[in-house]
Design a protein around this motif. Structure first.
Motif, PDB file in Angstrom:
ATOM      1  N   PHE A 115    -102.470 -16.797 -41.706  1.00  0.00           N
ATOM      2  CA  PHE A 115    -101.985 -15.617 -42.147  1.00  0.00           C
ATOM      3  C   PHE A 115    -102.230 -15.001 -43.438  1.00  0.00           C
ATOM      4  O   PHE A 115    -101.318 -14.890 -44.370  1.00  0.00           O
ATOM      5  N   GLU A 117    -103.008 -12.234 -44.420  1.00  0.00           N
ATOM      6  CA  GLU A 117    -102.384 -10.924 -44.797  1.00  0.00           C
ATOM      7  C   GLU A 117    -101.102 -11.224 -45.670  1.00  0.00           C
ATOM      8  O   GLU A 117    -100.548 -10.316 -46.032  1.00  0.00           O
ATOM      9  N   ARG A 171     -92.298 -14.311 -38.252  1.00  0.00           N
ATOM     10  CA  ARG A 171     -92.367 -13.180 -38.995  1.00  0.00           C
ATOM     11  C   ARG A 171     -93.375 -12.486 -38.828  1.00  0.00           C
ATOM     12  O   ARG A 171     -93.432 -11.149 -38.410  1.00  0.00           O
ATOM     13  N   SER A 172     -94.660 -12.837 -38.261  1.00  0.00           N
ATOM     14  CA  SER A 172     -95.891 -12.182 -37.954  1.00  0.00           C
ATOM     15  C   SER A 172     -95.553 -11.448 -36.715  1.00  0.00           C
ATOM     16  O   SER A 172     -96.081 -10.241 -36.479  1.00  0.00           O
ATOM     17  N   GLU A 173     -95.115 -12.317 -35.768  1.00  0.00           N
ATOM     18  CA  GLU A 173     -94.894 -11.578 -34.547  1.00  0.00           C
ATOM     19  C   GLU A 173     -93.713 -10.624 -34.477  1.00  0.00           C
ATOM     20  O   GLU A 173     -94.180  -9.580 -33.506  1.00  0.00           O
ATOM     21  N   SER A 174     -92.806 -10.445 -35.251  1.00  0.00           N
ATOM     22  CA  SER A 174     -91.918  -9.638 -35.564  1.00  0.00           C
ATOM     23  C   SER A 174     -92.392  -8.213 -36.073  1.00  0.00           C
ATOM     24  O   SER A 174     -91.875  -7.125 -35.857  1.00  0.00           O
ATOM     25  N   LYS A 175     -93.465  -8.207 -36.730  1.00  0.00           N
ATOM     26  CA  LYS A 175     -94.121  -7.298 -37.268  1.00  0.00           C
ATOM     27  C   LYS A 175     -94.817  -6.483 -36.425  1.00  0.00           C
ATOM     28  O   LYS A 175     -95.168  -5.352 -36.401  1.00  0.00           O
ATOM     29  N   ASN A 176     -95.423  -7.262 -35.396  1.00  0.00           N
ATOM     30  CA  ASN A 176     -96.330  -6.626 -34.397  1.00  0.00           C
ATOM     31  C   ASN A 176     -95.679  -6.091 -33.139  1.00  0.00           C
ATOM     32  O   ASN A 176     -94.651  -5.857 -32.926  1.00  0.00           O
TER      33      ASN A 176
END
Length: 176
Positions: A115, A117, A171-176
């Motif tokens: 990750f 980013e 958290r990454s999936e919830s941003k997308n």
């Protein structure tokens, strides 16, 4: 000069992982240098402070030498009898918060490799939020006094790579 380096690292997106020290001292009350507290009174947000645990899941869970602090130490990580490289092309077991902090550094590196980013503050948050709670009464380092483990650091937790990756993915999936 140290403050300038910490500030520069923060501006460049670098997470600083620091061993809390090996004086069995509550660093909430005894200043430990360097620290996330800068001379101007601000606190570096890209800094994570690490205490050391042993391999014992009992009242000796916290390393007897580890510094601690409900305000100053963020998380704990294994730091006793860690097999490591030594001078002169040798290997051996060593103990200290300088053995615990590379565990946290490794988790941070793992997170950033998948990750990239993530900001330093996000990596720190993921490490802290995903760390595992320990429901033990332990000796306060350097004493026989028994206290709940969660009173010795901000999180009262031990770093966990698996849980950190899971949380970063969530958290990454919830941003997308």
């Amino acid at each position: 000069m140290v403050d300038a380096a910490v500030t520069y690292a923060q501006e460049k997106g670098v997470l600083l992982v620091h061993g809390a020290g090996n004086d069995n001292t509550n660093i909430d009350y005894y200043y430990s240098f360097p620290s996330s507290l800068l001379l101007d009174g601000t606190v570096a947000t890209n800094w994570i402070e690490v205490g050391a645990t042993s391999g014992n899941y009992d009242d000796n869970f916290v390393a007897s030498f580890s510094n601690y602090g409900k305000k100053a130490v963020d998380v704990f990580a294994p730091g006793v009898d860690i097999y490591s490289t030594l001078p002169n092309n040798e290997y051996g077991n060593r103990s200290g918060t300088s053995m615990a902090s590379p565990v946290v550094t490794g988790v941070a590196a793992l997170l950033l490799s998948y990750f990239p980013e993530l900001t330093p503050e996000e990596v720190k948050s993921i490490i802290e939020d995903s760390a595992v709670s320990v429901s033990l009464k332990v000796h306060t380092p350097g004493t026989e006094d028994s206290v709940p483990f969660d009173t010795l650091s901000k999180t009262g937790k031990v770093v966990n790579a698996y849980e950190a990756v899971k949380l970063a993915l969530e958290r990454s999936e919830s941003k997308n």
